[in-house]
Write an enzyme that holds these catalytic residues in place. Structure first.
Site, PDB file in Angstrom:
ATOM      1  N   SER A 175       0.108   7.399  11.613  1.00 53.28           N
ATOM      2  CA  SER A 175       0.007   6.293  10.925  1.00 53.28           C
ATOM      3  C   SER A 175      -0.906   6.802   9.520  1.00 53.28           C
ATOM      4  O   SER A 175      -1.846   7.735   9.349  1.00 53.28           O
ATOM      5  CB  SER A 175      -0.538   5.032  11.295  1.00 53.28           C
ATOM      6  OG  SER A 175      -1.784   5.047  11.830  1.00 53.28           O
ATOM      7  N   LYS A 176      -1.082   5.927   8.603  1.00 58.62           N
ATOM      8  CA  LYS A 176      -1.919   6.044   7.461  1.00 58.62           C
ATOM      9  C   LYS A 176      -3.401   6.128   7.833  1.00 58.62           C
ATOM     10  O   LYS A 176      -4.116   6.694   7.057  1.00 58.62           O
ATOM     11  CB  LYS A 176      -1.885   4.809   6.536  1.00 58.62           C
ATOM     12  CG  LYS A 176      -0.321   5.007   5.898  1.00 58.62           C
ATOM     13  CD  LYS A 176      -0.531   3.664   4.945  1.00 58.62           C
ATOM     14  CE  LYS A 176       0.861   3.633   4.124  1.00 58.62           C
ATOM     15  NZ  LYS A 176       1.105   2.556   3.030  1.00 58.62           N
ATOM     16  N   ARG A 177      -3.887   5.628   9.061  1.00 57.40           N
ATOM     17  CA  ARG A 177      -5.166   5.567   9.406  1.00 57.40           C
ATOM     18  C   ARG A 177      -5.686   7.073   9.840  1.00 57.40           C
ATOM     19  O   ARG A 177      -6.642   7.467   9.790  1.00 57.40           O
ATOM     20  CB  ARG A 177      -5.558   4.677  10.530  1.00 57.40           C
ATOM     21  CG  ARG A 177      -5.039   5.129  11.829  1.00 57.40           C
ATOM     22  CD  ARG A 177      -5.428   4.175  12.880  1.00 57.40           C
ATOM     23  NE  ARG A 177      -4.781   4.567  14.237  1.00 57.40           N
ATOM     24  CZ  ARG A 177      -3.607   4.259  14.638  1.00 57.40           C
ATOM     25  NH1 ARG A 177      -2.932   3.402  13.752  1.00 57.40           N
ATOM     26  NH2 ARG A 177      -3.308   4.529  15.745  1.00 57.40           N
TER      27      ARG A 177
END
Length: 498
Positions: A258-260
Protein backbone atom coordinates in the site's frame (compact mmCIF):
# COMPACT_ATOMS: atom_id res chain seq x y z
CA UNK A 1 -27.96 -27.99 -10.92
CA UNK A 2 -24.90 -29.52 -9.25
CA UNK A 3 -21.19 -28.95 -9.48
CA UNK A 4 -20.05 -32.07 -7.65
CA UNK A 5 -18.01 -33.34 -10.61
CA UNK A 6 -14.70 -32.00 -11.82
CA UNK A 7 -15.15 -29.16 -14.28
CA UNK A 8 -13.33 -29.68 -17.58
CA UNK A 9 -11.34 -26.84 -19.10
CA UNK A 10 -11.71 -26.94 -22.86
CA UNK A 11 -9.50 -23.87 -23.18
CA UNK A 12 -6.58 -25.46 -21.36
CA UNK A 13 -4.87 -26.87 -24.44
CA UNK A 14 -5.94 -24.25 -26.95
CA UNK A 15 -3.12 -22.73 -29.00
CA UNK A 16 -2.50 -19.93 -29.53
CA UNK A 17 -3.86 -18.54 -26.27
CA UNK A 18 -5.92 -15.41 -25.84
CA UNK A 19 -5.36 -13.55 -22.58
CA UNK A 20 -6.55 -10.22 -21.30
CA UNK A 21 -5.55 -7.41 -19.00
CA UNK A 22 -8.66 -5.73 -17.62
CA UNK A 23 -7.87 -2.78 -15.33
CA UNK A 24 -10.47 -0.56 -13.71
CA UNK A 25 -9.79 3.16 -14.37
CA UNK A 26 -10.56 4.15 -10.79
CA UNK A 27 -6.85 4.67 -10.22
CA UNK A 28 -3.56 4.73 -12.07
CA UNK A 29 -1.69 1.57 -13.03
CA UNK A 30 -0.36 0.21 -9.75
CA UNK A 31 2.37 -2.32 -9.07
CA UNK A 32 0.06 -5.32 -8.74
CA UNK A 33 -1.82 -4.46 -11.90
CA UNK A 34 1.42 -3.90 -13.80
CA UNK A 35 2.71 -7.33 -12.80
CA UNK A 36 -0.59 -8.93 -13.87
CA UNK A 37 -0.33 -7.15 -17.21
CA UNK A 38 3.30 -8.24 -17.58
CA UNK A 39 2.59 -11.91 -16.86
CA UNK A 40 -0.26 -11.88 -19.38
CA UNK A 41 1.95 -10.14 -21.92
CA UNK A 42 4.83 -12.58 -21.43
CA UNK A 43 2.47 -15.55 -21.66
CA UNK A 44 0.91 -14.26 -24.88
CA UNK A 45 4.26 -13.49 -26.45
CA UNK A 46 5.78 -16.83 -25.38
CA UNK A 47 3.04 -18.85 -27.05
CA UNK A 48 2.42 -16.50 -29.99
CA UNK A 49 -1.01 -15.59 -28.64
CA UNK A 50 -3.00 -12.39 -28.28
CA UNK A 51 -3.26 -9.90 -25.42
CA UNK A 52 -6.62 -8.14 -25.22
CA UNK A 53 -6.82 -4.84 -23.34
CA UNK A 54 -10.18 -4.23 -21.68
CA UNK A 55 -11.09 -1.20 -19.60
CA UNK A 56 -13.62 -2.12 -16.90
CA UNK A 57 -15.24 1.28 -16.51
CA UNK A 58 -18.81 0.50 -15.52
CA UNK A 59 -18.31 2.40 -12.26
CA UNK A 60 -19.04 5.77 -13.86
CA UNK A 61 -18.64 7.77 -10.64
CA UNK A 62 -15.10 6.56 -9.93
CA UNK A 63 -13.78 6.01 -13.46
CA UNK A 64 -12.14 8.79 -15.43
CA UNK A 65 -10.50 9.37 -18.80
CA UNK A 66 -7.37 10.61 -17.00
CA UNK A 67 -7.02 7.27 -15.25
CA UNK A 68 -7.41 5.43 -18.55
CA UNK A 69 -4.65 7.58 -20.02
CA UNK A 70 -2.47 6.85 -16.99
CA UNK A 71 -2.98 3.10 -17.37
CA UNK A 72 -2.11 3.17 -21.06
CA UNK A 73 0.96 5.32 -20.41
CA UNK A 74 2.12 2.93 -17.70
CA UNK A 75 1.85 -0.06 -20.02
CA UNK A 76 3.61 1.77 -22.84
CA UNK A 77 6.41 2.89 -20.52
CA UNK A 78 6.97 -0.75 -19.53
CA UNK A 79 7.04 -1.74 -23.20
CA UNK A 80 3.90 -3.84 -23.10
CA UNK A 81 1.87 -3.61 -26.29
CA UNK A 82 -1.55 -5.16 -26.78
CA UNK A 83 -3.06 -6.85 -29.81
CA UNK A 84 -6.73 -5.94 -29.45
CA UNK A 85 -8.53 -3.09 -27.74
CA UNK A 86 -8.77 -1.16 -25.64
CA UNK A 87 -12.39 -2.22 -25.28
CA UNK A 88 -14.59 -0.29 -22.85
CA UNK A 89 -17.25 -2.05 -20.81
CA UNK A 90 -19.30 1.14 -20.67
CA UNK A 91 -19.86 0.69 -24.41
CA UNK A 92 -21.01 -2.92 -24.07
CA UNK A 93 -23.86 -2.61 -21.55
CA UNK A 94 -26.55 -4.13 -23.75
CA UNK A 95 -24.50 -7.31 -24.09
CA UNK A 96 -24.47 -7.76 -20.32
CA UNK A 97 -28.18 -7.09 -20.04
CA UNK A 98 -28.86 -9.68 -22.73
CA UNK A 99 -26.81 -12.23 -20.80
CA UNK A 100 -28.82 -11.46 -17.66
CA UNK A 101 -32.05 -12.01 -19.62
CA UNK A 102 -30.78 -15.40 -20.79
CA UNK A 103 -29.98 -16.43 -17.25
CA UNK A 104 -33.43 -15.32 -16.10
CA UNK A 105 -35.12 -17.28 -18.86
CA UNK A 106 -33.07 -20.42 -18.17
CA UNK A 107 -33.89 -20.31 -14.46
CA UNK A 108 -30.31 -19.64 -13.39
CA UNK A 109 -31.17 -16.15 -12.13
CA UNK A 110 -34.09 -14.32 -10.53
CA UNK A 111 -35.27 -10.82 -9.78
CA UNK A 112 -34.73 -9.56 -6.24
CA UNK A 113 -36.92 -6.72 -4.94
CA UNK A 114 -35.28 -6.29 -1.53
CA UNK A 115 -34.40 -2.65 -0.85
CA UNK A 116 -31.00 -1.50 0.28
CA UNK A 117 -32.42 -0.60 3.69
CA UNK A 118 -33.86 -4.08 4.11
CA UNK A 119 -30.61 -5.71 3.13
CA UNK A 120 -28.56 -3.55 5.49
CA UNK A 121 -30.93 -4.32 8.36
CA UNK A 122 -30.69 -8.08 7.77
CA UNK A 123 -26.91 -7.93 7.51
CA UNK A 124 -26.68 -5.98 10.76
CA UNK A 125 -28.97 -8.49 12.48
CA UNK A 126 -26.86 -11.39 11.23
CA UNK A 127 -23.66 -9.71 12.40
CA UNK A 128 -25.12 -9.13 15.86
CA UNK A 129 -26.00 -12.82 16.02
CA UNK A 130 -22.45 -13.77 15.13
CA UNK A 131 -23.45 -15.03 11.71
CA UNK A 132 -21.83 -14.24 8.38
CA UNK A 133 -23.80 -11.39 6.77
CA UNK A 134 -25.20 -12.63 3.48
CA UNK A 135 -28.30 -12.49 1.35
CA UNK A 136 -30.86 -15.01 2.59
CA UNK A 137 -32.33 -15.82 -0.83
CA UNK A 138 -35.93 -14.96 0.02
CA UNK A 139 -36.73 -13.52 -3.41
CA UNK A 140 -35.66 -16.67 -5.24
CA UNK A 141 -39.01 -18.20 -4.23
CA UNK A 142 -41.11 -15.51 -5.95
CA UNK A 143 -42.85 -17.10 -8.96
CA UNK A 144 -41.33 -15.93 -12.25
CA UNK A 145 -44.63 -14.58 -13.55
CA UNK A 146 -45.13 -12.47 -10.43
CA UNK A 147 -41.55 -11.16 -10.60
CA UNK A 148 -42.06 -10.16 -14.24
CA UNK A 149 -45.32 -8.40 -13.36
CA UNK A 150 -43.78 -6.46 -10.48
CA UNK A 151 -40.79 -5.45 -12.59
CA UNK A 152 -43.03 -4.36 -15.47
CA UNK A 153 -45.01 -2.23 -13.00
CA UNK A 154 -41.85 -0.28 -12.26
CA UNK A 155 -40.79 -1.88 -8.98
CA UNK A 156 -36.98 -1.67 -8.73
CA UNK A 157 -35.21 -5.02 -8.82
CA UNK A 158 -31.75 -6.42 -9.20
CA UNK A 159 -30.98 -9.69 -10.95
CA UNK A 160 -29.31 -12.32 -8.77
CA UNK A 161 -27.69 -15.58 -9.77
CA UNK A 162 -29.35 -18.63 -8.25
CA UNK A 163 -26.45 -20.47 -6.62
CA UNK A 164 -27.06 -24.22 -6.12
CA UNK A 165 -27.92 -24.95 -2.51
CA UNK A 166 -25.96 -28.21 -2.43
CA UNK A 167 -22.79 -29.65 -3.88
CA UNK A 168 -19.52 -27.89 -4.58
CA UNK A 169 -18.11 -25.71 -7.31
CA UNK A 170 -14.58 -26.66 -8.24
CA UNK A 171 -12.00 -25.76 -10.82
CA UNK A 172 -8.36 -26.46 -11.54
CA UNK A 173 -6.07 -23.50 -10.98
CA UNK A 174 -2.81 -23.49 -12.91
CA UNK A 175 -0.98 -22.10 -9.87
CA UNK A 176 -2.76 -23.43 -6.79
CA UNK A 177 -4.14 -26.69 -8.15
CA UNK A 178 -7.64 -27.99 -7.47
CA UNK A 179 -9.88 -25.45 -5.78
CA UNK A 180 -13.23 -26.37 -4.24
CA UNK A 181 -15.98 -24.16 -2.80
CA UNK A 182 -19.08 -25.39 -0.98
CA UNK A 183 -22.11 -23.96 -2.75
CA UNK A 184 -24.12 -23.50 0.43
CA UNK A 185 -21.48 -21.00 1.59
CA UNK A 186 -21.93 -18.82 -1.51
CA UNK A 187 -24.70 -16.25 -1.48
CA UNK A 188 -26.93 -15.48 -4.45
CA UNK A 189 -24.81 -12.69 -5.90
CA UNK A 190 -26.04 -9.73 -7.92
CA UNK A 191 -25.54 -9.82 -11.68
CA UNK A 192 -27.40 -6.71 -12.76
CA UNK A 193 -28.20 -3.70 -10.60
CA UNK A 194 -31.62 -2.09 -10.63
CA UNK A 195 -30.34 0.67 -12.93
CA UNK A 196 -29.27 -1.90 -15.53
CA UNK A 197 -25.53 -1.60 -14.77
CA UNK A 198 -23.81 -4.99 -14.50
CA UNK A 199 -21.68 -6.04 -11.57
CA UNK A 200 -18.12 -7.21 -12.03
CA UNK A 201 -19.26 -10.84 -11.72
CA UNK A 202 -21.46 -10.65 -14.80
CA UNK A 203 -19.48 -8.33 -17.06
CA UNK A 204 -16.18 -10.16 -16.64
CA UNK A 205 -17.69 -13.50 -17.64
CA UNK A 206 -19.65 -12.11 -20.58
CA UNK A 207 -16.58 -10.30 -21.85
CA UNK A 208 -14.25 -13.26 -21.44
CA UNK A 209 -16.68 -15.49 -23.34
CA UNK A 210 -17.25 -12.93 -26.09
CA UNK A 211 -13.52 -12.21 -26.44
CA UNK A 212 -12.71 -15.94 -26.50
CA UNK A 213 -10.29 -15.64 -23.58
CA UNK A 214 -8.51 -18.95 -23.04
CA UNK A 215 -6.49 -18.13 -19.92
CA UNK A 216 -7.49 -15.82 -17.06
CA UNK A 217 -4.26 -14.76 -15.34
CA UNK A 218 -4.96 -12.42 -12.42
CA UNK A 219 -4.26 -11.76 -8.75
CA UNK A 220 -5.06 -14.28 -6.03
CA UNK A 221 -7.45 -11.74 -4.50
CA UNK A 222 -9.87 -12.86 -7.23
CA UNK A 223 -9.88 -16.49 -6.10
CA UNK A 224 -13.06 -16.01 -4.08
CA UNK A 225 -14.79 -14.57 -7.16
CA UNK A 226 -13.90 -17.51 -9.36
CA UNK A 227 -16.58 -20.01 -8.23
CA UNK A 228 -19.25 -17.40 -8.98
CA UNK A 229 -17.81 -17.03 -12.46
CA UNK A 230 -17.49 -20.78 -12.98
CA UNK A 231 -21.20 -21.13 -12.21
CA UNK A 232 -22.02 -18.53 -14.84
CA UNK A 233 -19.86 -20.18 -17.49
CA UNK A 234 -21.75 -23.40 -16.98
CA UNK A 235 -25.14 -21.69 -16.92
CA UNK A 236 -24.33 -19.91 -20.18
CA UNK A 237 -23.12 -23.14 -21.77
CA UNK A 238 -19.56 -21.89 -22.25
CA UNK A 239 -16.25 -23.69 -21.77
CA UNK A 240 -14.07 -22.61 -18.87
CA UNK A 241 -10.82 -20.77 -19.47
CA UNK A 242 -7.69 -21.85 -17.65
CA UNK A 243 -7.52 -19.93 -14.38
CA UNK A 244 -4.12 -18.90 -13.00
CA UNK A 245 -4.12 -16.80 -9.86
CA UNK A 246 -0.98 -14.88 -8.98
CA UNK A 247 0.30 -14.59 -5.39
CA UNK A 248 -0.17 -11.21 -3.77
CA UNK A 249 2.53 -8.56 -3.51
CA UNK A 250 3.34 -7.60 0.07
CA UNK A 251 5.32 -4.80 1.63
CA UNK A 252 8.50 -5.44 3.65
CA UNK A 253 6.35 -5.85 6.77
CA UNK A 254 4.48 -8.70 5.02
CA UNK A 255 1.21 -6.76 4.83
CA UNK A 256 -0.60 -5.98 1.59
CA UNK A 257 1.40 -3.49 -0.47
CA UNK A 258 0.00 0.00 0.00
CA UNK A 259 0.98 3.66 -0.06
CA UNK A 260 2.47 3.41 3.40
CA UNK A 261 5.23 1.27 1.89
CA UNK A 262 6.01 3.95 -0.69
CA UNK A 263 4.79 4.56 -4.22
CA UNK A 264 2.36 2.05 -5.70
CA UNK A 265 1.73 3.79 -9.03
CA UNK A 266 3.95 2.57 -11.85
CA UNK A 267 4.47 6.07 -13.25
CA UNK A 268 5.66 7.24 -9.83
CA UNK A 269 8.66 4.95 -10.29
CA UNK A 270 9.32 6.53 -13.66
CA UNK A 271 9.34 9.90 -11.90
CA UNK A 272 11.85 8.50 -9.39
CA UNK A 273 14.30 7.85 -12.20
CA UNK A 274 13.75 4.12 -12.64
CA UNK A 275 14.44 2.87 -16.16
CA UNK A 276 11.61 0.79 -17.69
CA UNK A 277 13.61 -2.38 -18.36
CA UNK A 278 14.78 -2.46 -14.73
CA UNK A 279 11.23 -2.16 -13.42
CA UNK A 280 10.01 -4.79 -15.88
CA UNK A 281 12.76 -7.26 -14.90
CA UNK A 282 12.07 -6.59 -11.22
CA UNK A 283 8.33 -7.18 -11.67
CA UNK A 284 8.91 -10.35 -13.70
CA UNK A 285 10.71 -12.11 -10.86
CA UNK A 286 8.28 -10.84 -8.24
CA UNK A 287 6.45 -14.11 -7.65
CA UNK A 288 7.88 -15.95 -10.65
CA UNK A 289 11.08 -17.88 -11.21
CA UNK A 290 12.50 -19.13 -14.50
CA UNK A 291 13.61 -22.34 -12.81
CA UNK A 292 15.44 -24.76 -15.08
CA UNK A 293 15.02 -22.39 -18.02
CA UNK A 294 17.55 -20.04 -16.39
CA UNK A 295 20.22 -22.73 -16.50
CA UNK A 296 20.28 -22.27 -20.24
CA UNK A 297 21.17 -18.61 -19.73
CA UNK A 298 24.44 -18.66 -17.79
CA UNK A 299 23.43 -20.38 -14.59
CA UNK A 300 20.52 -20.61 -12.12
CA UNK A 301 21.59 -17.63 -9.98
CA UNK A 302 21.30 -15.07 -12.75
CA UNK A 303 18.82 -12.26 -12.09
CA UNK A 304 19.16 -9.96 -15.09
CA UNK A 305 17.12 -11.09 -18.09
CA UNK A 306 16.51 -9.37 -21.38
CA UNK A 307 12.98 -9.01 -22.68
CA UNK A 308 13.64 -11.74 -25.22
CA UNK A 309 14.85 -14.09 -22.48
CA UNK A 310 11.83 -13.39 -20.28
CA UNK A 311 9.50 -14.14 -23.18
CA UNK A 312 11.34 -17.35 -23.99
CA UNK A 313 11.45 -18.61 -20.39
CA UNK A 314 8.04 -17.56 -19.08
CA UNK A 315 5.51 -20.21 -18.11
CA UNK A 316 2.73 -20.54 -15.56
CA UNK A 317 4.69 -23.36 -13.90
CA UNK A 318 7.23 -20.83 -12.66
CA UNK A 319 4.69 -18.82 -10.65
CA UNK A 320 5.18 -19.17 -6.91
CA UNK A 321 2.48 -20.28 -4.49
CA UNK A 322 3.82 -17.85 -1.89
CA UNK A 323 3.20 -14.13 -1.73
CA UNK A 324 5.97 -11.92 -3.07
CA UNK A 325 7.65 -9.12 -1.11
CA UNK A 326 8.30 -5.78 -2.79
CA UNK A 327 11.89 -4.85 -1.96
CA UNK A 328 12.83 -1.26 -2.80
CA UNK A 329 16.53 -1.99 -2.31
CA UNK A 330 16.32 -4.78 -4.87
CA UNK A 331 14.58 -2.48 -7.33
CA UNK A 332 17.34 0.10 -6.82
CA UNK A 333 19.92 -2.62 -7.54
CA UNK A 334 18.16 -3.57 -10.76
CA UNK A 335 18.06 0.07 -11.76
CA UNK A 336 21.78 0.65 -11.27
CA UNK A 337 22.57 -2.56 -13.14
CA UNK A 338 20.45 -1.61 -16.12
CA UNK A 339 21.80 1.94 -16.26
CA UNK A 340 25.31 0.49 -16.38
CA UNK A 341 24.38 -1.87 -19.20
CA UNK A 342 22.66 0.66 -21.45
CA UNK A 343 24.49 2.07 -24.41
CA UNK A 344 24.85 5.85 -23.85
CA UNK A 345 22.78 6.70 -26.92
CA UNK A 346 19.97 4.49 -25.60
CA UNK A 347 20.14 6.14 -22.19
CA UNK A 348 20.20 9.67 -23.58
CA UNK A 349 16.46 9.98 -24.46
CA UNK A 350 15.55 8.91 -20.93
CA UNK A 351 17.97 11.44 -19.46
CA UNK A 352 16.60 14.14 -21.74
CA UNK A 353 13.14 13.50 -20.24
CA UNK A 354 14.62 14.12 -16.80
CA UNK A 355 16.26 17.33 -17.99
CA UNK A 356 12.99 18.51 -19.48
CA UNK A 357 11.11 17.78 -16.24
CA UNK A 358 13.77 19.62 -14.24
CA UNK A 359 13.80 22.58 -16.62
CA UNK A 360 17.47 21.98 -17.31
CA UNK A 361 19.26 22.60 -20.64
CA UNK A 362 22.71 21.05 -21.07
CA UNK A 363 25.50 23.18 -22.48
CA UNK A 364 27.38 20.44 -24.29
CA UNK A 365 27.39 18.88 -27.74
CA UNK A 366 25.76 15.51 -28.29
CA UNK A 367 29.18 13.88 -28.57
CA UNK A 368 30.31 15.39 -25.27
CA UNK A 369 27.06 14.37 -23.57
CA UNK A 370 27.42 10.76 -24.71
CA UNK A 371 31.02 10.71 -23.46
CA UNK A 372 29.90 12.05 -20.08
CA UNK A 373 27.10 9.49 -19.83
CA UNK A 374 29.58 6.65 -20.41
CA UNK A 375 31.83 8.14 -17.73
CA UNK A 376 29.00 8.47 -15.21
CA UNK A 377 27.04 5.26 -15.78
CA UNK A 378 28.99 3.16 -13.25
CA UNK A 379 28.08 5.65 -10.49
CA UNK A 380 24.49 6.46 -11.41
CA UNK A 381 21.78 5.27 -9.04
CA UNK A 382 18.88 6.49 -11.15
CA UNK A 383 18.08 8.83 -14.01
CA UNK A 384 17.52 11.78 -11.69
CA UNK A 385 21.24 11.85 -10.90
CA UNK A 386 21.88 13.17 -14.41
CA UNK A 387 19.70 16.21 -13.71
CA UNK A 388 21.03 16.85 -10.21
CA UNK A 389 24.36 15.60 -8.86
CA UNK A 390 25.82 15.17 -12.36
CA UNK A 391 24.99 18.63 -13.72
CA UNK A 392 28.65 19.73 -13.63
CA UNK A 393 29.36 17.35 -16.52
CA UNK A 394 26.76 18.87 -18.81
CA UNK A 395 27.10 22.62 -18.24
CA UNK A 396 28.59 25.38 -16.14
CA UNK A 397 25.58 25.82 -13.84
CA UNK A 398 25.99 23.43 -10.96
CA UNK A 399 26.02 23.60 -7.18
CA UNK A 400 28.77 22.48 -4.85
CA UNK A 401 27.67 20.19 -2.05
CA UNK A 402 28.16 22.16 1.22
CA UNK A 403 29.18 19.05 3.13
CA UNK A 404 31.83 18.23 0.53
CA UNK A 405 33.11 21.81 0.60
CA UNK A 406 33.28 21.82 4.39
CA UNK A 407 35.23 18.56 4.40
CA UNK A 408 37.72 19.15 1.59
CA UNK A 409 37.88 22.92 0.94
CA UNK A 410 37.77 24.60 4.35
CA UNK A 411 41.53 25.37 4.29
CA UNK A 412 42.22 28.68 2.49
CA UNK A 413 45.80 27.65 1.71
CA UNK A 414 44.59 24.51 -0.02
CA UNK A 415 42.17 26.56 -2.09
CA UNK A 416 45.08 28.78 -3.12
CA UNK A 417 47.06 25.73 -4.20
CA UNK A 418 44.11 24.54 -6.27
CA UNK A 419 43.99 27.91 -7.98
CA UNK A 420 47.72 27.57 -8.67
CA UNK A 421 47.06 24.11 -10.11
CA UNK A 422 44.50 25.69 -12.41
CA UNK A 423 47.04 28.23 -13.65
CA UNK A 424 49.57 25.48 -14.38
CA UNK A 425 46.95 23.54 -16.32
CA UNK A 426 46.06 26.66 -18.31
CA UNK A 427 49.67 26.97 -19.44
CA UNK A 428 49.84 23.38 -20.73
CA UNK A 429 49.84 22.58 -24.43
CA UNK A 430 49.42 18.82 -24.05
CA UNK A 431 46.54 18.25 -21.62
CA UNK A 432 45.40 14.67 -21.10
CA UNK A 433 44.61 12.27 -18.29
CA UNK A 434 48.18 11.20 -17.62
CA UNK A 435 49.67 14.71 -17.88
CA UNK A 436 46.99 16.15 -15.61
CA UNK A 437 47.84 13.62 -12.91
CA UNK A 438 51.58 14.24 -13.24
CA UNK A 439 51.23 18.01 -12.83
CA UNK A 440 49.01 17.62 -9.76
CA UNK A 441 51.38 15.19 -8.07
CA UNK A 442 54.38 17.35 -8.89
CA UNK A 443 52.68 20.37 -7.27
CA UNK A 444 51.85 18.34 -4.16
CA UNK A 445 55.43 17.12 -3.83
CA UNK A 446 56.74 20.64 -4.41
CA UNK A 447 54.59 22.02 -1.57
CA UNK A 448 55.18 19.06 0.77
CA UNK A 449 51.52 18.11 0.63
CA UNK A 450 49.81 14.77 0.18
CA UNK A 451 48.42 14.46 -3.31
CA UNK A 452 45.11 13.22 -1.88
CA UNK A 453 44.33 16.67 -0.46
CA UNK A 454 44.60 18.26 -3.90
CA UNK A 455 42.71 15.37 -5.54
CA UNK A 456 39.79 15.59 -3.11
CA UNK A 457 39.60 19.37 -3.30
CA UNK A 458 39.83 19.42 -7.09
CA UNK A 459 37.10 16.79 -7.33
CA UNK A 460 34.70 18.96 -5.35
CA UNK A 461 35.47 22.08 -7.38
CA UNK A 462 35.17 20.32 -10.72
CA UNK A 463 32.08 18.16 -10.06
CA UNK A 464 30.39 19.69 -7.01
CA UNK A 465 30.56 16.32 -5.27
CA UNK A 466 32.94 14.45 -3.02
CA UNK A 467 32.42 11.24 -4.99
CA UNK A 468 32.96 11.04 -8.74
CA UNK A 469 34.58 8.92 -11.42
CA UNK A 470 38.39 8.97 -11.61
CA UNK A 471 39.40 12.61 -11.18
CA UNK A 472 41.84 12.60 -14.06
CA UNK A 473 39.31 10.94 -16.37
CA UNK A 474 36.93 13.76 -15.39
CA UNK A 475 39.60 16.33 -16.17
CA UNK A 476 40.27 14.77 -19.58
CA UNK A 477 36.53 14.89 -20.33
CA UNK A 478 36.09 18.53 -19.20
CA UNK A 479 39.19 19.67 -21.07
CA UNK A 480 41.99 22.02 -20.13
CA UNK A 481 40.12 25.30 -20.28
CA UNK A 482 37.13 24.23 -18.17
CA UNK A 483 39.34 22.55 -15.59
CA UNK A 484 41.64 25.56 -15.32
CA UNK A 485 38.74 27.97 -14.99
CA UNK A 486 36.87 25.96 -12.33
CA UNK A 487 40.00 25.52 -10.23
CA UNK A 488 40.87 29.20 -10.40
CA UNK A 489 37.49 30.89 -10.17
CA UNK A 490 35.97 28.59 -7.54
CA UNK A 491 32.53 30.17 -7.96
CA UNK A 492 29.56 29.31 -5.75
CA UNK A 493 31.81 27.72 -3.16
CA UNK A 494 29.69 27.41 0.03
CA UNK A 495 31.16 29.14 3.03
CA UNK A 496 34.51 29.98 1.51
CA UNK A 497 36.13 32.21 -1.11
CA UNK A 498 39.61 31.90 -2.59
Amino acid sequence: MTDSQSIPSAAENMVPPRVRFAPSPTGYLHVGGARTALFNWLFARHFGGKLVLRIEDTDAERSSAAMVTGILEGMQWLGMDWDEGPFYQSQRLEMYREAARKLLESGHAYRCFCTREQLELRRATAAEAGETPRYDGRCRHIPAAEAIRRSAAGEPAVVRFMVPQSGVTEFQDAVFGRMEFVNSELEDFVLLRSDGIPTYHLSVVVDDIDMRITHVIRGADHLSNTPKQVLQYRALGASLPVFAHLPLILGPDKTRLSKRHGATSVMAYKEMGIVPEAFRNFLAVLGWSPGDAAKQTEGPDREIFSTEELVRMFSLHGISHSNAVFNNDKLAWYNTEYIRQYQPDRLLPLIEEEWKSAGYRPGRSREEILTAIALLQPRARNLKDFASTFKAYFGEEYEIDPAAAARFLSDASLRSLLAELGRRYAAMDDFNEGRAELVLRDLAAEKGLKAGALINGARVLLTGQSVAPSLFAVMAYLGRDRVAQRLQVQVALPGAQP
